[in-house]
Design a protein around this motif. Structure first.
Motif, mmCIF file in Angstrom:
data_model
loop_
_atom_site.group_PDB
_atom_site.id
_atom_site.type_symbol
_atom_site.label_atom_id
_atom_site.label_comp_id
_atom_site.label_asym_id
_atom_site.label_seq_id
_atom_site.Cartn_x
_atom_site.Cartn_y
_atom_site.Cartn_z
ATOM 1 N N PHE A 510 48.368 -46.944 7.450
ATOM 2 C CA PHE A 510 49.207 -47.170 8.628
ATOM 3 C C PHE A 510 49.109 -46.020 9.611
ATOM 4 C CE2 PHE A 510 51.059 -49.866 5.396
ATOM 5 C CZ PHE A 510 51.092 -51.068 6.080
ATOM 6 N N GLY A 511 48.789 -44.861 9.099
ATOM 7 C CA GLY A 511 48.597 -43.729 9.988
ATOM 8 C C GLY A 511 47.554 -44.035 11.045
ATOM 9 N N ALA A 512 46.508 -44.739 10.637
ATOM 10 C CA ALA A 512 45.448 -45.060 11.586
ATOM 11 C C ALA A 512 45.965 -45.987 12.679
ATOM 12 C CB ALA A 512 44.272 -45.696 10.859
ATOM 13 N N VAL A 513 46.734 -47.008 12.263
ATOM 14 C CA VAL A 513 47.242 -47.965 13.250
ATOM 15 C C VAL A 513 48.157 -47.263 14.245
ATOM 16 C CG1 VAL A 513 48.571 -50.063 13.594
ATOM 17 C CG2 VAL A 513 47.161 -49.802 11.551
ATOM 18 N N PHE A 514 49.145 -46.521 13.687
ATOM 19 C CA PHE A 514 50.100 -45.894 14.584
ATOM 20 C C PHE A 514 49.477 -44.727 15.334
ATOM 21 C CE2 PHE A 514 52.841 -48.435 11.986
ATOM 22 C CZ PHE A 514 53.767 -48.907 12.890
ATOM 23 N N GLY A 515 48.526 -44.076 14.687
ATOM 24 C CA GLY A 515 47.798 -43.027 15.392
ATOM 25 C C GLY A 515 47.138 -43.583 16.634
ATOM 26 N N ALA A 516 46.552 -44.767 16.487
ATOM 27 C CA ALA A 516 45.902 -45.378 17.639
ATOM 28 C C ALA A 516 46.929 -45.709 18.713
ATOM 29 C CB ALA A 516 45.153 -46.638 17.209
ATOM 30 N N SER A 744 56.442 -59.123 2.924
ATOM 31 C CA SER A 744 55.334 -59.917 2.404
ATOM 32 C C SER A 744 54.102 -59.594 3.241
ATOM 33 C CB SER A 744 55.652 -61.410 2.522
ATOM 34 O OG SER A 744 55.711 -61.764 3.884
ATOM 35 N N HIS A 745 52.991 -60.040 2.756
ATOM 36 C CA HIS A 745 51.758 -59.729 3.458
ATOM 37 C C HIS A 745 51.806 -60.245 4.879
ATOM 38 C CE1 HIS A 745 47.410 -58.864 3.691
ATOM 39 N NE2 HIS A 745 47.446 -59.844 4.582
ATOM 40 N N LEU A 746 52.180 -61.509 5.029
ATOM 41 C CA LEU A 746 52.144 -62.093 6.359
ATOM 42 C C LEU A 746 53.224 -61.495 7.257
ATOM 43 C CD1 LEU A 746 51.301 -65.846 5.854
ATOM 44 C CD2 LEU A 746 49.840 -63.980 6.592
ATOM 45 N N GLY A 747 54.368 -61.225 6.671
ATOM 46 C CA GLY A 747 55.432 -60.612 7.451
ATOM 47 C C GLY A 747 54.969 -59.277 8.031
ATOM 48 N N TRP A 748 54.373 -58.505 7.185
ATOM 49 C CA TRP A 748 53.914 -57.205 7.650
ATOM 50 C C TRP A 748 52.751 -57.340 8.612
ATOM 51 C CZ3 TRP A 748 54.756 -51.868 5.789
ATOM 52 C CH2 TRP A 748 56.041 -51.736 5.239
ATOM 53 N N LEU A 749 51.897 -58.296 8.326
ATOM 54 C CA LEU A 749 50.767 -58.500 9.223
ATOM 55 C C LEU A 749 51.283 -58.794 10.623
ATOM 56 C CD1 LEU A 749 47.734 -58.712 9.541
ATOM 57 C CD2 LEU A 749 47.882 -61.122 8.946
ATOM 58 N N LYS A 896 42.289 -58.624 10.992
ATOM 59 C CA LYS A 896 41.622 -58.377 9.725
ATOM 60 C C LYS A 896 41.782 -56.934 9.245
ATOM 61 C CE LYS A 896 37.499 -60.304 7.860
ATOM 62 N NZ LYS A 896 36.169 -60.856 8.162
ATOM 63 N N PRO A 897 41.547 -55.957 10.131
ATOM 64 C CA PRO A 897 41.754 -54.577 9.663
ATOM 65 C C PRO A 897 43.195 -54.315 9.239
ATOM 66 C CG PRO A 897 40.725 -54.604 11.841
ATOM 67 C CD PRO A 897 41.020 -56.018 11.496
ATOM 68 N N ILE A 898 44.120 -54.871 9.995
ATOM 69 C CA ILE A 898 45.522 -54.658 9.622
ATOM 70 C C ILE A 898 45.788 -55.290 8.271
ATOM 71 C CG2 ILE A 898 47.902 -55.191 10.236
ATOM 72 C CD1 ILE A 898 47.149 -54.891 13.137
ATOM 73 N N GLY A 899 45.258 -56.491 8.103
ATOM 74 C CA GLY A 899 45.421 -57.167 6.817
ATOM 75 C C GLY A 899 44.891 -56.305 5.685
ATOM 76 N N LYS A 900 43.752 -55.691 5.949
ATOM 77 C CA LYS A 900 43.149 -54.846 4.914
ATOM 78 C C LYS A 900 44.049 -53.671 4.556
ATOM 79 C CE LYS A 900 38.191 -55.191 5.062
ATOM 80 N NZ LYS A 900 37.220 -54.913 6.105
ATOM 81 N N ILE A 901 44.689 -53.144 5.586
ATOM 82 C CA ILE A 901 45.584 -52.015 5.313
ATOM 83 C C ILE A 901 46.781 -52.460 4.489
ATOM 84 C CG2 ILE A 901 47.197 -50.436 6.446
ATOM 85 C CD1 ILE A 901 45.159 -50.261 8.733
ATOM 86 N N ILE A 902 47.228 -53.676 4.794
ATOM 87 C CA ILE A 902 48.450 -54.144 4.114
ATOM 88 C C ILE A 902 48.160 -54.575 2.684
ATOM 89 C CG2 ILE A 902 50.247 -55.923 4.199
ATOM 90 C CD1 ILE A 902 49.889 -55.872 7.259
ATOM 91 N N THR A 903 46.988 -55.136 2.476
ATOM 92 C CA THR A 903 46.682 -55.732 1.169
ATOM 93 C C THR A 903 47.008 -54.827 -0.029
ATOM 94 O OG1 THR A 903 44.971 -56.996 2.257
ATOM 95 C CG2 THR A 903 44.902 -56.940 -0.156
ATOM 96 N N PRO A 904 46.701 -53.542 0.012
ATOM 97 C CA PRO A 904 47.024 -52.734 -1.171
ATOM 98 C C PRO A 904 48.511 -52.759 -1.510
ATOM 99 C CG PRO A 904 45.674 -51.488 0.362
ATOM 100 C CD PRO A 904 45.978 -52.777 1.035
ATOM 101 N N ALA A 910 47.647 -63.036 1.367
ATOM 102 C CA ALA A 910 46.817 -62.603 2.479
ATOM 103 C C ALA A 910 46.154 -63.801 3.140
ATOM 104 C CB ALA A 910 45.773 -61.611 1.990
ATOM 105 N N LEU A 911 45.800 -63.627 4.394
ATOM 106 C CA LEU A 911 45.104 -64.703 5.094
ATOM 107 C C LEU A 911 43.677 -64.784 4.586
ATOM 108 C CD1 LEU A 911 46.209 -64.347 8.809
ATOM 109 C CD2 LEU A 911 46.920 -66.064 7.147
#
Lengths: 1043, 123, 234, 83
Positions: A510-516, A744-749, A896-904, A910-911
């Motif tokens: 998430f650091g990457a997302v918010f960093g951006a 949940s995955h989708l909620g967070w996505l 997709k990248p966000i999903g990847k971050i959330i998946t762990p 997941a979608l």
């Protein structure tokens, strides 16, 4: 090493010798006095350096050639060296500050000043109790003399009250001392400490009288009216000396004698201190006289220090660090503030707008205010942090609440004052005289706050790992503030870009997302800064400070680093917000909510650290005590920044009144700091149950849903375009909170992708509307209209922005919504889902209104010549539009990248992506196809409209039938005014500002309380003495079990 | 404890004078009267201190007789409280004088000695 | 009335608070603690027959320095208080009563005697009761008498402050000599101890007492003088 | 025993003088009463084997203090008379 006895000999010798100086030799007398004070400072600083750098042993100074207890001895240890250094430096710079005045008064003035400093030096160093009494008398007589440096009714009356009070106090002290001698046969403090266990009732009482006298010297609430009068009436230079000098020395005496008291008395002491801290600051709320206000604050701070002493059993070995860091902050800041007050010479804080005449003093004023309240990078920040941690570790929650409450109250009036100085309208700003000898001390003390702040952080076991570079860069911009705006803008962008480049490889998850969001977003919005001409003073340091804080949040590995960054960000954003023309009250409420939130976070972090071996962020994931409380405290703390319902009232004004490019910064970027906090918190702690039953996150889900509806509803009823956007942010942040709460995955996505897109469309909209406001000079929508012809580029930006905002296909907002509803269905939160759905409909209302009222309809007469928004404001908009279109066409590039971050964290649900084709349990969605379809439909309609355009009837301005407006009294008859009047009738009851009203009620209540309590200071010196006596009796009863 | 001893009587008298002094400070409206109360408060304190240093049937701590110069600790009263009182009396004079000058100046300002007329500073 | 009852209550509370002190008082029959030490060794250590003087000037000499400073400060503050806003006028009226021939003559006779008494008191401070403070006060009262009897008399502020300054500086200087030559600040061993019980004994105590006497005398005279000189308004 | 009686008498006189000092309407009397308290205290000090203190109290406590009181009192009185 010069023996410390020379401090005394020099000051005394020079003071005695000044009698030889005639009236005409006042200047030389002054120089000699300065020399003496300087020499005294040199000696004590030399000792301090010796202790600090070379680890010297403490040294006793024996008088008369005999060992104690037979003769008086003094001690020069590390602490004494520190405190005498403070006193002597205050004396030296105080004398510099008072140079003119002293010169006019002549040698008696110098004598009095040196007498006071001498007295304070000795009471710090002496180890003999009666000697302490004698030199306390010296300093109080000298203080009584200093008070009447400016002779008028007020100072004389205050001085008399002071003499009465200190006379009584010292009488009681003397009584206690003599009985202590009677019971032990000694007057030596070290001996007393040794015989402490001697449990004669009488001895305990004697000790009580000694201690209570020292407590009274510290001006405890409510027996302190005499002190306040002195602060108010005395010359500011004198008040500075009393606050920085006398209070510091008295505090040290308390510290020195503390071991005499029983543990029970220590608790009483802590109670007195806390009552003083809260009471003084409460009464400060209604105060408008700057010196009296500083007096309240001074007394309050000393109360806090007394609390620290009283709680030393709980604070353990950190007591010294905590006490000293807060004391030194108070010392520097209070002296500085009093000095500034003496330069400004205004009798109410509302007139402090004149301070704007001197940029330097304004900066220093801000520095001192932030130092006092305990913001980083100043020393008291670390003191407060440690204090909370230690208190939490000892289960002392009551004290945590009390101290934080008092600090908040203090913040309210100090920031109100700062706001007045920065922003209050003052048509005529008569300049005030600025003399170098008055400014020099202020500058020195201001610089010292930074140096000591750095020093304190470097000796703090955890603070030293904080990354100070971004903050240093931000502060460096103060030095180049004289450069033109475009140069600084370029430098700022380069600095951010470089730092992002440097940071990028280290970012993950998430650091990457918010960093951006924080950094790329920052760069994009900074581009708009090129539109500003001139120097744009004071913008860049704070903008970069805010970004430094945001970066710090992402980089933070420890809770203290996180909190540090949070506070840095708050400071920066406060100054950005208050730049707006009418921002003063909004910036204040922003600051108060931020401080409140920050204190909740501080409490949360403190409790979370209990029983942990370090302060790593990961400690949040295994909180040992009260995890639910930690979770709630932190969550509410973060939600003050995300402006969830109930905590949102600062937002609309702050965002709407901010400058064109500041609005996107604080709305699109800053709010995400709260989201980042929530993300961190949710991941670390997971859900918590209140009373083992109710899930906190479930409640937050409801809160999010309600916030979404209410935010959007309130947005729909705004007349002010920027306010509309601001409320819309409240709504969107509600979505985000709701999405996170789904856990949940989708909620967070959806939550994370909305965070990203919200940054983009809100920045876009604020910039576009800001550009329009820039040109048409109004924010009221009914004063606009038809601007599509004059500002087509802005129109297009707004169009794209609202499409994304409203979640319409084809743009990326829709993908968020689609996922959102999927997530809700999976969680089966149907009721909340309905609310969210409803809020989506409301969003249509205000987005439509925005574009319709501003760009469509009739062009106003006065806007016929209006130009397109400035080029540099359009540039970032079209950058954002480009990215938005790309994300919309290729949605999986974002999702997709966000999903990847959330998946762990949320592997389930997941979608399933096949190209642009996403499959969820409830259906499928192909962003690209939808994009093509919708674009095609749009094009067809557009072409049809263009073909039919020639058949359209051109309506003139005064064609009432078509224009549907009358040209005068626009606010009542304009169709765009109260656009949704009908809806308001139906559901307006929901958006009545009840919450705002509630907070205002709280504020009023607190102010009224403060006003009522301060009536005990009725100005009667006799009453003050009665207060003192009653105080003694009550504390006696409490201490000896009468109650 | 011997109630009827010179030191105990002095002690009680000292305490009473001290209390009378405080009563004067707390209730008299006239500033000069308050200062008088203050000076009584001082006197009371001084009496208490001297009484504390008294040792029954011992002489003053002045070793002008040869027989006092041996085993002195059993023959004289405590010199320390006396030394402290000396200091305290002088300090008291300084404080009282200063208070009186303050009173004088206050009177110059408003031509009244009533403490309740000097409430210009409050809240 | 309510106010007074409340005050009475507070005062009774205070009396109750100090009662334990009174209650736990016990008559001693011998000295203990530091006093015992002073009594037994004061003669050898300090050499002053008047043990109170030994304590005041040497053992607790630092307090005495502070005490002198307090008077000095009080006098300075009063000086600055009364000077700052007022112009000097020579007020020829007496403070208390009309100056009469008898009074003038009497004062002419008395003043030198009183002065002499003062000097005697502080020179013999280490031997007999009295010392610098008492002597100084006596000297000041002589000058006060002078002012009473001859209101037109004007003391030179300069002389007072020079005496005050020089005696003060000398006091500090003697204290420092103690650091340099003997065991510490204000040690009286910088001079020979002399024969116990004679005028020239007890090391520096007589010197210090003379300085204190001069200083206190000039300070108190200064206070009285300042009060008188400010008669313009008063 | 004679000392005891003297002490009691002195104590009573001092207390009466102190009450007069606080309660007497006439300031002059009050000042004198305070001085009397102080003066008798110095006699008490002699009984308490404190000649040094007695001398100090007599010269400073009752002498100079009272003198200064009167100085100030007269100035204030005169100040009032000027009105």
């Amino acid at each position: 090493m010069v023996a410390p006895i020379y401090i005394i000999a020099t000051l005394l010798g020079v003071a005695f010798g000044l009698g030889l100086f005639g009236k005409k030799m006042n200047s030389s007398a002054g120089f000699l006095s300065l020399l003496a004070l300087g020499f005294a400072s040199f000696i004590s600083l030399e000792w301090l350096a010796g202790f600090w750098l070379y680890d010297r042993a403490a040294e006793y100074i024996y008088t008369a050639g005999f060992q104690p207890p037979f003769s008086i001895n003094l001690l020069m240890g590390k602490e004494e060296a520190l405190f005498t250094s403070l006193i002597n430096i205050a004396g030296f710079f105080g004398a510099v500050y008072l140079w003119d005045k002293l010169k006019k008064i002549g040698s008696n003035g110098y004598v009095t000043l040196m007498g006071m400093i001498l007295g304070l030096n000795v009471i710090i160093m002496t180890r003999d109790l009666f000697n302490l009494f004698v030199f306390l008398e010296i300093s109080s007589i000298a203080t009584a003399g200093l008070i009447i440096f400016s002779q008028n009714l007020r100072t004389i009356a205050a001085g008399f009250k002071y003499m009465l009070a200190t006379g009584i106090i010292s009488g009681i002290l003397l009584l206690g001392i003599v009985f202590m001698y009677y019971f032990t046969g000694t007057l030596n403090i070290d001996d007393f400490l040794a015989v402490h266990s001697l449990a004669v009732k009488g001895f305990g009482v004697a000790v009580f009288f000694v201690l209570i006298a020292i407590v009274l010297e510290l001006k405890p609430f409510p027996a302190n009216g005499w002190g306040l009068d002195v602060y108010e009436s005395a010359d500011s230079g004198i008040a500075a000396l009393i606050s920085a000098g006398t209070a510091t020395a008295s505090f040290f005496v308390m510290y020195k004698l503390l071991p005499l008291g029983t543990p029970q008395f220590h608790m009483v002491l802590a109670g007195i201190g806390l009552a003083t801290f809260i009471g003084s600051n409460l009464m400060g709320l209604k105060q408008t006289n700057p010196n009296r206000l500083l007096g309240y604050s001074s007394i309050g701070q000393v109360g806090l220090l007394v609390t620290i002493l009283g709680l030393s059993e709980f604070l353990g070995e950190r007591t010294t660090f905590i006490a000293y860091s807060i004391l030194i902050s108070h010392f520097l800041a209070k002296a500085g503030l009093f000095w500034i007050s003496g330069i400004v010479k205004r009798s109410t804080i509302k007139e402090w707008a004149v301070l704007r005449n001197s940029r330097l003093l304004m900066i220093l004023f801000g520095v001192f205010v932030f130092t006092l309240i305990g913001f980083p990078p100043f020393p008291s920040f670390f003191g407060k942090w440690d204090m909370m941690l230690q208190l939490a570790a000892s289960n002392q929650y009551f004290w945590i609440i009390g101290v934080l409450l008092g600090s908040l109250l203090e913040g309210v009036y100090l920031f109100r004052w700062l706001g007045y100085a920065l922003k209050l309208d003052n048509t005529e700003l008569p300049s005030f005289e600025v003399k170098w000898n008055k400014v020099l001390p202020v500058v020195v003390f201001g610089a010292a706050t930074f140096v000591i702040g750095y020093f304190v952080s470097s000796i703090h076991p955890y603070a030293k790992v904080i990354n100070y570079i971004p903050l240093a860069v931000a502060l460096a911009f103060v030095l180049i503030d004289f450069l033109p705006a475009y140069v600084k803008n370029t430098l700022a962008i380069l600095a951010m870009a470089y730092y992002y480049y440097y940071l990028y490889p280290t970012l993950s998850s998430f650091g990457a997302v918010f960093g951006a969001i924080f950094m790329v977003g920052g760069i994009v919005t900074l581009i708009a800064g090129y539109a500003y001409k001139g120097q744009r003073r004071g913008f860049y340091p704070f903008a970069l400070m805010m970004f430094a804080g945001l970066i710090g949040l992402i980089e933070a590995k420890t809770t203290i680093a996180f909190f540090y960054a949070w506070e840095v960000m708050t400071v920066g954003s406060y100054f950005l917000i208050i730049r707006g023309k009418k921002s003063m009250p909004h910036a204040l409420s922003y600051m108060i909510f931020s401080m409140g939130g920050a204190y909740l976070m501080l409490a949360g972090f403190a409790i979370a650290s209990v029983g942990q071996f370090n302060l790593d962020m990961s400690t949040l994931s295994h909180v040992l005590v009260y995890p639910t409380w930690v979770f709630i405290l932190l969550a509410v703390g973060f939600m003050t920044k995300t402006a969830s319902l109930g905590l949102h009232i600062w937002l609309p004004g702050a965002h709407a009144e901010a400058e064109t490019d500041v609005s996107p910064m604080v709305s699109a970027i800053l709010l995400k700091a709260g989201v980042f906090g929530l993300v961190t918190l949710f991941l670390a702690m997971g859900d918590q149950l209140i009373g083992g039953e109710v899930s906190v996150i479930y409640l937050l889900g409801w809160l999010g849903a309600i916030t979404a509806v209410m935010g959007n509803l309130m947005a729909a009823f705004q007349e002010d375009a920027k306010r509309l956007l601001a409320y819309s942010s409240v709504g969107v942040l509600g979505y985000i909170l709701f999405g996170l709460s789904l856990m949940s995955h989708l909620g967070w996505l959806s939550a994370i992708s909305i965070s990203v897109t919200h940054f983009m469309f809100k920045a876009l909209l604020f910039l576009a509307i800001g550009g329009v406001v820039w040109r048409v000079k109004t924010k009221e929508m009914y004063r606009m209209g038809g601007l599509i012809k004059r500002m087509p580029f802005s129109f297009f930006s707004v169009l794209i922005g609202i499409i994304v905002l409203a979640g319409l296909p084809p743009l990326s907002g829709f993908s968020g919504k689609w996922i959102f509803y999927n997530a809700i269905m999976m969680k089966q939160w149907y009721l909340q889902g309905a609310l969210i759905f409803f809020s989506g409909i409301v969003a249509f209302l205000y987005t439509f209104r925005l574009i319709h009222s501003v760009f469509l309809g009739q062009l106003k007469d006065e806007h016929r010549e209006v130009k397109e928004a400035p080029f540099w404001i359009l540039v970032p908009q079209y950058l954002i539009i480009g990215v938005l279109l790309f994300f919309s066409a290729v949605p999986n590039s974002l999702l997709k990248p966000i999903g990847k971050i959330i998946t762990p964290y949320f592997p389930v649900g997941a979608l399933d992506w096949t190209g642009q084709h996403a499959v969820s349990p409830f259906g499928y969605w192909n962003g690209l196809v939808i994009f093509y379809i919708v674009v095609s439909i749009f094009l067809v309609v557009l072409v049809w409209l263009i073909i039919n355009n020639r058949r359209a009837q051109k309506v003139k301005q005064f064609n009432i039938v078509f224009a549907a407006e009358r040209p005068f009294k626009p606010e009542t008859t304009h169709y765009a005014y109260n656009f949704y009047a009908h809806y308001r009738k139906a559901i307006g009851i929901l958006v009545e500002p009840k919450i705002t009203g509630w907070w205002e009620g709280v504020a009023e209540w607190a102010h009224a309380m403060g006003d009522k309590i301060r009536k005990i200071y009725n100005g009667d010196g006799q009453s003050y003495v009665i207060h003192i006596m009653a105080f003694i009796v009550i504390i006696y009863l409490i201490s000896f079990g009468g109650f | 404890m011997q109630l009827f001893s010179i030191e105990y009587i002095s002690l009680v008298v000292g305490f009473l004078i001290l209390l009378i002094g405080i009563w004067g400070i707390l209730t008299r409206k006239n500033i000069l009267k308050m200062v008088i109360g203050f000076s009584l408060f001082d006197t009371g304190t001084h009496i208490i201190i001297v009484a504390l240093g008294y040792v029954k049937n011992k002489t003053a701590p002045i070793l002008n007789q040869p027989d006092l110069q041996t085993d002195t600790a059993h023959k004289i009263v405590d010199p320390v409280p006396q030394a402290l009182v000396l200091t305290a009396i002088v300090i008291g004079l300084g404080v009282t004088a200063l208070m009186l000058v303050y009173a004088m100046k206050l009177h110059n300002e408003k031509k009244t000695l009533n403490i309740q007329n000097y409430k210009d500073l409050k809240w | 009335m309510l106010r007074n009852s409340l005050i009475l209550l507070v005062l009774l509370g205070f009396a109750a608070a100090i009662f334990p002190l009174l209650h736990s008082y016990e008559a001693k029959d011998a000295l203990t603690g530091v006093a015992e030490h002073y009594a037994n060794y004061g003669k050898e250590e300090v050499g002053a027959a008047n043990l109170v003087s030994a304590v005041v000037v040497t053992y607790r000499g630092f307090d005495t320095l502070g005490e002198v400073t307090i008077l000095f400060l009080a006098s300075a503050v009063i000086g600055l208080f009364l000077k700052a806003s007022e112009t000097y006028t020579k007020d020829t009226r007496s403070v208390f009563f009309k100056s009469t021939e008898i009074l003038v003559t009497a004062s002419r006779l008395l003043v030198p005697m009183i002065l002499l008494l003062g000097v005697y008191i502080f020179i013999n401070g280490h031997l007999t009761p009295g010392g610098g403070f008492q002597g100084g006060a006596v000297i000041a009262s002589a000058f006060a008498l002078l002012l009473l009897s001859r209101p037109q008399k004007h003391f030179s502020h300069k002389v007072i402050s020079v005496v005050e300054s020089i005696s003060g500086i000398s006091f500090v200087f003697i204290g420092l000599l103690g650091v340099l030559l003997a065991g510490g600040f204000l040690d009286n061993h910088i001079l020979a101890m002399g024969k116990f019980g004679t005028l020239l004994s007890a090391g520096a105590i007589p010197i210090i007492y003379i300085l204190i006497g001069l200083k206190v005398g000039s300070e108190l005279t200064g206070i009285v003088r300042n009060l008188k000189e400010s008669q313009k308004e008063g | 025993m004679i000392y005891l009686i003297i002490a009691i008498v002195l104590g009573i006189i001092m207390l009466v003088a102190a009450v007069i000092a606080v309660y007497n309407k006439d300031l002059k009397t009050a000042i004198i009463a305070a001085g009397v308290t102080s003066l008798f205290a110095s006699v008490l000090y002699v009984l308490l084997a404190a000649p040094d203190v007695a001398l100090t109290e007599a010269s400073i406590g009752s002498g100079l203090t009272t003198l200064i009181f009167f100085y100030v009192y007269n100035k204030i009185r005169r100040n009032n008379a000027q009105e």
